[in-house]
Design an enzyme around this catalytic site. Structure first.
Site: not given
Ligand code: ADE
Length: 259
Positions: A15, A221
């Site tokens: 990230e 998601d």
């Protein structure tokens, strides 16, 4: 006024991968099994760190950034699962209010109440939201997005015209991969648009120490049964690039930030 020192945090190496390489005068300091990279980003003193996943890991990391490194503000980038049907994979959420969806001290407190603070959520300052909105808006302009993520990757994840959302986020020590759980959180915390595992912990510590914070999440998601399938590939190929570019733009525009 104290010198500005910006903490930059992500929960997973992907990230915030390569962000420490943007630092000049870079030093590495290992504390509590984490590596903190200090230096300057666009001339501004900064500290970059991976917290690891979850509320405890995030809380100890932000506390260390504040007490050991003296940060005066925080930017966190990472991914989140969508709760709102308005969100698509590849969209970006700037968090306004942060709830802890697994906080439940009933019957001695109300569900979601943060014990002994008498609040249910922690909130980002309006001026920070506005600045982040400007930065993310710039990133989502096609020229930036396509410059950092290949068309092939964008197509693979069905990312066509990703949009920016400012909204409420719920955090907890659970990865959501179950539609029933998703429906439950929708009912219990109506305003929440996505879930992740660190934001509200970071927000609580920042609230307690009066440190302004900005938390930016890319939707990876839909927090349902398919949530885990493409997750590793998404953070590796898409989210890591989003984070890098957002941080670059964040620092490039700092002069225009009203704080
Ligand atoms: N971060 C990214 N996707 C997530 C999910 N489905 N649940 C919790 N945190 C997430």
């Amino acid at each position: 006024m104290a010198e500005r020192i910006i903490g930059i945090m992500g929960a997973m190496p992907e990230e915030i991968r390569n962000i420490n390489e943007l630092l000049t005068e870079r030093k590495e300091i290992i504390l509590g099994r984490r590596t903190y990279y200090t230096g300057r980003l666009n001339g501004v003193r900064s500290v970059v760190v991976v917290s690891r996943i979850g509320k405890v890991a995030a809380a100890v990391t932000i506390t260390t950034l504040i007490l050991e490194f003296g940060i005066t503000e925080l930017i966190f980038t990472g991914v989140a699962g969508a709760i709102s049907p308005d969100l698509e994979v590849g969209d970006i959420v700037i968090g306004r209010r942060f709830y802890q969806h697994d906080m439940d001290a009933r019957p001695i407190m109300k569900q979601f109440e943060i014990p002994l603070l008498g609040v249910f959520y922690f909130e980002t300052e309006e001026s920070r939201l506005q600045y982040a909105q400007r930065v993310v808006g710039e990133f989502l302009e096609n020229k930036h997005l396509h410059a950092v993520v290949s068309s092939e990757e964008l197509n693979r994840f069905n990312i066509h015209a990703p949009t920016l959302h400012i909204g409420d986020i719920a955090s907890g020590d659970q990865f959501f991969s179950d539609s029933d759980k998703k429906q439950r959180i929708k009912k219990e915390l109506h305003s929440v648009i996505c879930v992740e595992m660190e934001g509200a912990a970071v927000a609580q510590v920042c609230f307690e120490y009066h440190i302004p914070f900005t938390i930016i999440r890319t939707i990876s998601d839909a927090a349902d049964e398919n949530a885990g399938i493409d997750f590793p590939s998404f953070i590796e190929n898409v989210a890591s690039k989003y984070s890098m570019e957002i941080i670059k733009l964040y620092f490039q525009n700092l002069d225009a930030q009203l704080i």
